[in-house]
Motif scaffolding. Structure first.
Motif, short mmCIF file in Angstrom:
data_model
loop_
_atom_site.label_atom_id
_atom_site.label_comp_id
_atom_site.label_asym_id
_atom_site.label_seq_id
_atom_site.Cartn_x
_atom_site.Cartn_y
_atom_site.Cartn_z
N ALA A 41 0.83 -1.21 0.00
CA ALA A 41 0.00 0.00 0.00
C ALA A 41 0.86 1.25 0.00
O ALA A 41 0.58 2.21 -0.75
CB ALA A 41 -0.94 -0.01 1.20
N GLU A 42 1.90 1.27 0.81
CA GLU A 42 2.77 2.45 0.88
C GLU A 42 3.50 2.66 -0.44
O GLU A 42 3.62 3.80 -0.92
CB GLU A 42 3.78 2.31 2.02
CG GLU A 42 4.65 3.55 2.19
CD GLU A 42 5.68 3.40 3.30
OE1 GLU A 42 6.23 4.43 3.73
OE2 GLU A 42 5.93 2.26 3.73
N ARG A 44 2.49 1.66 -3.42
CA ARG A 44 1.50 2.10 -4.42
C ARG A 44 1.25 3.60 -4.31
O ARG A 44 1.25 4.32 -5.31
CB ARG A 44 0.21 1.32 -4.25
CG ARG A 44 -0.87 1.73 -5.26
CD ARG A 44 -2.09 0.81 -5.17
NE ARG A 44 -2.70 0.81 -3.86
CZ ARG A 44 -2.72 -0.26 -3.04
NH1 ARG A 44 -2.19 -1.40 -3.42
NH2 ARG A 44 -3.31 -0.18 -1.86
N THR A 45 1.05 4.08 -3.09
CA THR A 45 0.82 5.51 -2.88
C THR A 45 2.01 6.33 -3.35
O THR A 45 1.86 7.36 -4.02
CB THR A 45 0.53 5.79 -1.40
OG1 THR A 45 -0.66 5.09 -1.00
CG2 THR A 45 0.35 7.27 -1.15
N ALA A 46 3.21 5.87 -3.02
CA ALA A 46 4.42 6.60 -3.40
C ALA A 46 4.59 6.62 -4.92
O ALA A 46 4.96 7.66 -5.49
CB ALA A 46 5.64 5.95 -2.75
N LEU A 48 2.21 6.36 -7.23
CA LEU A 48 1.19 7.23 -7.82
C LEU A 48 1.55 8.70 -7.64
O LEU A 48 1.43 9.51 -8.59
CB LEU A 48 -0.17 6.94 -7.19
CG LEU A 48 -0.83 5.61 -7.58
CD1 LEU A 48 -2.02 5.31 -6.68
CD2 LEU A 48 -1.26 5.63 -9.05
N ARG A 49 1.99 9.08 -6.46
CA ARG A 49 2.34 10.47 -6.21
C ARG A 49 3.56 10.89 -7.02
O ARG A 49 3.59 12.00 -7.58
CB ARG A 49 2.61 10.67 -4.72
CG ARG A 49 1.35 10.62 -3.86
CD ARG A 49 1.69 10.75 -2.38
NE ARG A 49 0.47 10.78 -1.56
CZ ARG A 49 0.48 10.73 -0.23
NH1 ARG A 49 1.63 10.66 0.43
NH2 ARG A 49 -0.66 10.76 0.44
#
Length: 273
Positions: A41-42, A44-46, A48-49
């Protein structure tokens, strides 16, 4: 250079000899749970950002996928994964070398509802400006990736030749490789369902492709390209424009015949090299 010290990303992946043999025979392999579930999850967020931060540099390959590159240079979470000894250890064992260096990382976003078109058959080696057979790419979906989302298919054993080396990814490369598969009765390993964190590894010489994404979600995938840490820059000039551009971009200051080792290409398992 600050290297990742997260325990989960430093733990060895349980890779057996039969899997190494499978990769070396076929030029590709699918491995489950390569990225620890606690980290997905972490990451994926990184990704995308950071992809969004690099939006101005985004490339769109024939509407098949969108990429940005070298996210690890500007995001600490991505850096921790790109410099993970867990992943690099797999790559080195599959290649049979003592260590690997980073070529670059990149995103592979394929739009849903058929907007993300099929990825043509091709060989990545067309783009690689290195004098080595030891080249490998980890490709991982960061969301569950069913077959109709467009995970990759491979032609087993195709890494043993460079028949499509002269062709960039294109309709022409697709037609050329499809013709080779038919005429030479080559074995196509079809795409398989991949859960988030599963990963394929493939040689830069393995023919591969992906179907269009007919789901409602964008396929969010991330890749890390590695090569044998002892590889050299070819003595001869690059044979095509993309190799020349990649040599200048990813190996700044490297000289013909010299080591393919710059600040952009850290060794991962033995980082002082």
């Amino acid at each position: 250079m600050v290297f990742n010290t997260r325990i989960a990303l430093a733990e060895d992946y349980d890779l057996c000899q039969s899997q190494v043999d499978e990769y070396q025979n076929n030029g590709h392999i699918l491995l489950r749970n390569v990225i620890p579930k606690s980290e997905i999850a972490e990451l994926r967020t990184a990704v995308l950002r950071t992809h969004e931060a690099l939006k101005a540099e985004e490339e769109d390959f024939q509407k098949a996928f969108r990429i940005t590159q070298n996210l690890w240079e500007i995001n600490d979470t991505v850096r921790a994964h790109v410099l993970s000894k867990r992943y690099a250890g797999i790559a080195a064992k599959l290649l049979g070398c003592r260590d690997v260096r980073i070529y670059h990382d990149l995103t592979f976003f394929k739009e849903g509802l058929g907007k993300g078109k099929a990825t043509p058959w091709h060989q990545d080696g067309h783009y690689w400006p290195l004098d080595t057979e030891g080249c490998i790419t980890l490709w991982v979906p960061l969301i569950d990736c069913p077959v109709d989302m467009g995970p990759m298919s491979f032609v087993s054993g195709s890494h043993l030749n460079k028949n499509a080396e002269h062709l960039p990814i294109s309709d022409e490369s697709d037609e050329y490789i499809r013709d080779l598969v038919e005429k030479e009765n080559l074995t196509v390993a079809p795409a398989q369902h991949m859960n988030a964190g599963d990963a394929t590894f493939h040689s830069c010489w393995t023919y591969h492709a992906a179907a269009s994404n007919t789901t409602e979600r964008t396929r969010i995938a991330f890749a890390i390209a590695y090569y044998d840490a002892d590889a050299a820059v070819p003595i001869q000039p690059p044979t095509n424009e993309r190799r020349a551009a990649n040599l200048a971009r990813w190996f700044p200051g490297a000289v013909p015949g010299g080591p393919a080792a710059t600040e952009k290409n850290p060794a991962v398992l033995f980082p002082r090299d």
